[in-house]
Design a protein around this motif. Sequence first.
Motif, mmCIF file in Angstrom:
data_model
loop_
_atom_site.group_PDB
_atom_site.id
_atom_site.type_symbol
_atom_site.label_atom_id
_atom_site.label_comp_id
_atom_site.label_asym_id
_atom_site.label_seq_id
_atom_site.Cartn_x
_atom_site.Cartn_y
_atom_site.Cartn_z
ATOM 1 N N LYS A 72 39.233 43.968 48.518
ATOM 2 C CA LYS A 72 39.014 42.834 49.418
ATOM 3 C C LYS A 72 40.319 42.183 49.869
ATOM 4 C CE LYS A 72 36.153 39.702 48.396
ATOM 5 N NZ LYS A 72 35.449 38.667 47.642
ATOM 6 N N GLU A 73 41.258 42.065 48.921
ATOM 7 C CA GLU A 73 42.449 41.284 49.202
ATOM 8 C C GLU A 73 43.676 42.152 49.456
ATOM 9 O OE1 GLU A 73 45.113 37.765 46.992
ATOM 10 O OE2 GLU A 73 43.180 38.402 46.152
ATOM 11 N N TYR A 74 43.991 43.026 48.486
ATOM 12 C CA TYR A 74 45.240 43.776 48.579
ATOM 13 C C TYR A 74 45.115 45.054 49.389
ATOM 14 C CZ TYR A 74 46.722 40.598 44.894
ATOM 15 O OH TYR A 74 47.020 39.485 44.169
ATOM 16 N N LYS A 75 43.995 45.762 49.253
ATOM 17 C CA LYS A 75 43.704 47.014 49.959
ATOM 18 C C LYS A 75 44.721 48.105 49.627
ATOM 19 C CE LYS A 75 41.236 44.740 53.727
ATOM 20 N NZ LYS A 75 39.934 45.176 53.263
ATOM 21 N N SER A 76 45.959 47.973 50.139
ATOM 22 C CA SER A 76 46.977 49.001 49.877
ATOM 23 C C SER A 76 48.356 48.360 49.981
ATOM 24 C CB SER A 76 46.858 50.146 50.891
ATOM 25 O OG SER A 76 47.140 49.667 52.198
ATOM 26 N N GLU A 77 49.372 49.125 49.538
ATOM 27 C CA GLU A 77 50.742 48.627 49.600
ATOM 28 C C GLU A 77 51.173 48.427 51.042
ATOM 29 O OE1 GLU A 77 55.223 50.035 48.211
ATOM 30 O OE2 GLU A 77 53.450 50.803 47.160
ATOM 31 N N GLU A 78 50.769 49.342 51.913
ATOM 32 C CA GLU A 78 51.124 49.225 53.329
ATOM 33 C C GLU A 78 50.521 47.952 53.936
ATOM 34 O OE1 GLU A 78 50.682 51.784 57.504
ATOM 35 O OE2 GLU A 78 49.799 52.518 55.617
ATOM 36 N N HIS A 79 49.282 47.657 53.559
ATOM 37 C CA HIS A 79 48.620 46.454 54.071
ATOM 38 C C HIS A 79 49.375 45.181 53.646
ATOM 39 C CE1 HIS A 79 45.331 43.845 55.301
ATOM 40 N NE2 HIS A 79 45.336 43.293 54.083
ATOM 41 N N GLY A 165 36.397 51.512 52.519
ATOM 42 C CA GLY A 165 36.190 52.370 53.674
ATOM 43 C C GLY A 165 37.411 53.202 53.998
ATOM 44 N N VAL A 166 38.586 52.746 53.555
ATOM 45 C CA VAL A 166 39.836 53.473 53.804
ATOM 46 C C VAL A 166 40.518 53.777 52.476
ATOM 47 C CG1 VAL A 166 42.107 53.393 54.894
ATOM 48 C CG2 VAL A 166 40.130 52.375 56.057
ATOM 49 N N ASN A 167 40.720 52.769 51.670
ATOM 50 C CA ASN A 167 41.394 52.911 50.386
ATOM 51 C C ASN A 167 40.362 53.095 49.292
ATOM 52 O OD1 ASN A 167 44.244 52.137 51.333
ATOM 53 N ND2 ASN A 167 43.029 50.355 51.988
ATOM 54 N N VAL A 168 40.690 53.977 48.329
ATOM 55 C CA VAL A 168 39.772 54.303 47.244
ATOM 56 C C VAL A 168 40.520 54.171 45.919
ATOM 57 C CG1 VAL A 168 38.352 56.096 46.178
ATOM 58 C CG2 VAL A 168 38.391 55.849 48.672
ATOM 59 N N LYS A 218 29.770 46.246 55.283
ATOM 60 C CA LYS A 218 29.974 47.445 56.101
ATOM 61 C C LYS A 218 30.567 48.607 55.304
ATOM 62 C CE LYS A 218 30.631 44.915 60.437
ATOM 63 N NZ LYS A 218 31.583 44.658 61.551
ATOM 64 N N ASP A 219 31.643 48.323 54.572
ATOM 65 C CA ASP A 219 32.348 49.449 53.974
ATOM 66 C C ASP A 219 32.891 49.184 52.581
ATOM 67 O OD1 ASP A 219 34.284 47.643 54.664
ATOM 68 O OD2 ASP A 219 35.023 48.822 56.376
ATOM 69 N N GLN A 220 32.653 48.003 51.984
ATOM 70 C CA GLN A 220 33.204 47.688 50.658
ATOM 71 C C GLN A 220 32.134 47.880 49.592
ATOM 72 O OE1 GLN A 220 34.846 43.753 50.854
ATOM 73 N NE2 GLN A 220 36.630 44.390 52.062
ATOM 74 N N ALA A 221 32.535 48.524 48.478
ATOM 75 C CA ALA A 221 31.585 48.783 47.391
ATOM 76 C C ALA A 221 32.344 48.976 46.085
ATOM 77 C CB ALA A 221 30.738 50.013 47.688
ATOM 78 N N VAL A 222 31.696 48.581 44.956
ATOM 79 C CA VAL A 222 32.255 48.753 43.626
ATOM 80 C C VAL A 222 31.159 49.342 42.741
ATOM 81 C CG1 VAL A 222 33.230 47.636 41.595
ATOM 82 C CG2 VAL A 222 33.883 46.849 43.879
ATOM 83 N N PHE A 223 31.466 50.537 42.146
ATOM 84 C CA PHE A 223 30.516 51.196 41.239
ATOM 85 C C PHE A 223 31.165 51.305 39.866
ATOM 86 C CE2 PHE A 223 29.377 53.798 45.264
ATOM 87 C CZ PHE A 223 28.673 52.719 45.775
#
Length: 691
Positions: A72-79, A165-168, A218-223
Amino acid sequence: MDIKLKKYSHGITTKIIVFLMMITCFTGAIQAAVKLDIHNNFEIVFEDNYLHSQSFLWENDALVSGLSRLIKEYKSEEHILNGGTVSEDELRSEEEDLYLSYSENSKSYNPNLGEAENYEKFKEEYGDRISQAKDRLVKDDLREFHSLLQRIKEVKDPLYYATDGVNVYKNSTQTEKGQFKTYPAYMVFEGYSREIYPKEIDKDNYFYWGNTEELDPKDQAVFVAFTEKFLNNKEKEWQENKASATKGYYQLIGFFTGFILLFLYLIIVTGRKSFKDQEVHLHAVDKLYVDINIFLFSGLTVIWVAMMDSVGFTNMDKAVIPITIPISAAGFTLILSLVRHIKSRTFFKHTLIYKFFLMLFKFVRDIYENGNIAVKTVLIVIGYPILIALTFFMFPITLGLAAWFSLRRIKSFNAIKEGVERIMDGDIHHSIDVGGKGEFSKLAANINGITDGLKKAVDNELKSERLKTELITNVSHDIRTPLTSIITYVDLLKTEKDPAKVAEYVEVLDQKSQRLKILTDDLFEAAKASSGNIPVQLERIDIGSLINQGLGEVSDKIEEQGLEFRFNYPTEKVYIHADGKLLWRSIENVLSNIFKYALKGSRVYIDIEDVGNEILLTFKNISAYELNISANELMERFKRGDESRSSQGSGLGLSIAESLTDIQKGKFTIQIDGDLFKTMIYMPKYKNDQE
């Protein structure tokens, strides 16, 4: 058996043994509580299984919260490097701080310019600093991102999968929700919904599972899934912890119960030699002042906490016994000393503070009892520095006492000042209350006395003004009635030729003029009696003979009204010291009032009583009119028993009687009880030495 019980229950040996047992139980309870806190949590004793335990939630909430923050917040280093985690609010806050520094320190800031113009100059001059602030925010977020990512990567079990949706972020090959739901326990957070199995996990109230409620649908999920092997290991570990915690819990309850019982026993027997012993026997340690005792006990408590904290959390259970035993032994010795002082009722008296205040109180009392305000002021000015010098070791106390004393005096002065101002503004009902004794209290009492006198004067003035108004109204009414009749019949006489009619008119004029004369005479007599300008000749008077003679003179009126008089008087003659003419005028007015307002055919009672230094003359009759006014109102001038004013009275009779009685040093009162009207005249009894 009873003698043996008395011998051993309060014996010094028994007390020492019980004291040592109490210290042992107290130390054991502390050690059990520390172990329970270090190795287990207290709640585990009352939990049913691992999935429904606080341990399960604490262990997995960090994982769920961390995964949620990553997507939700950090997503990736590039972000993060692109500034995606730096919000406008954060940048605005940094800019506002820099702008505040700019306005205070920069020479470019011009207070005569508008805020917008100054802000544009600020952005030009502080552009590099704004950029550096943004870079610092990015670096802080990047540092936090890598720290969180490292903690997440260290988790091997349970299995997890999180994506935006992009980062896993995952630690297994499973990526589908259905794959995670095949495990014995799982948690699925997707969009606005969540699926948790078993259901007991979701019923717990400890946590709300991080911030998973705000995932983008839309695209965020935690399992998260828990393998059977993981759950079995955790369940086994949890059961061991529960068994250990339960054992520690029962040890805590046992030791604590023993400590309470032993401590209560010592409270009961300390200072006594038997259960029937009423005297409290103090020990050497009891010579220690109570406040010093409390100070030492507080110091021991601080030392124990500091020593326990210094050994470290993990080694605390090993250090409990050597640290707690000596400190608790000293501490409970001081507590039992306080108990003995409470039993002997010396808890407050055996303190340094009490002795100091007692000495100071005696000093202040002696000053206030043996000198005027000037002496008191001088002694306080001289004595306080000396007191400070003698008690330098407790200077805060003496300073506080002086401040308290000064504050009380200032409050008293302000209360008097505000009270006087309120009284000056017209609030004559205000009473100044400063409490206590002393000069201010006396001054307040004197001012209140002045206020009471002023209040009485105002009340009397208001009453006088009201009476004047009623006087004008009633006199106008009573005089206008016969005067109008006189004017009317005079006009008729001017034109009347019939001698019979003229004689009739003259008779009416005579009646009305006599009525007018009576009203004028009564008014003059009332004014004269009220002023006290009537000569008084006090002499010895036989009150019984005076009443009998007077009743004989008015016998015709008594028969005319059909009244039956009952006269009761002592067998022996009683003499009063009065003016015969004035006294009879008062009695005559009372009888006149009876003839006008008494119920025809009723009885009238006249009683003479000896009441010590006075003779009481009482007249009682039944009123023909309803008495719907108070006795005080009826005593006022121009007040009549018939409010319609249809009777022939002037309303001055009782007022004249009261004034004439007063100037003879007597007392005139009336009482009303239903239709019973009672008049009482108190006159001084004649004594042989009165001439």
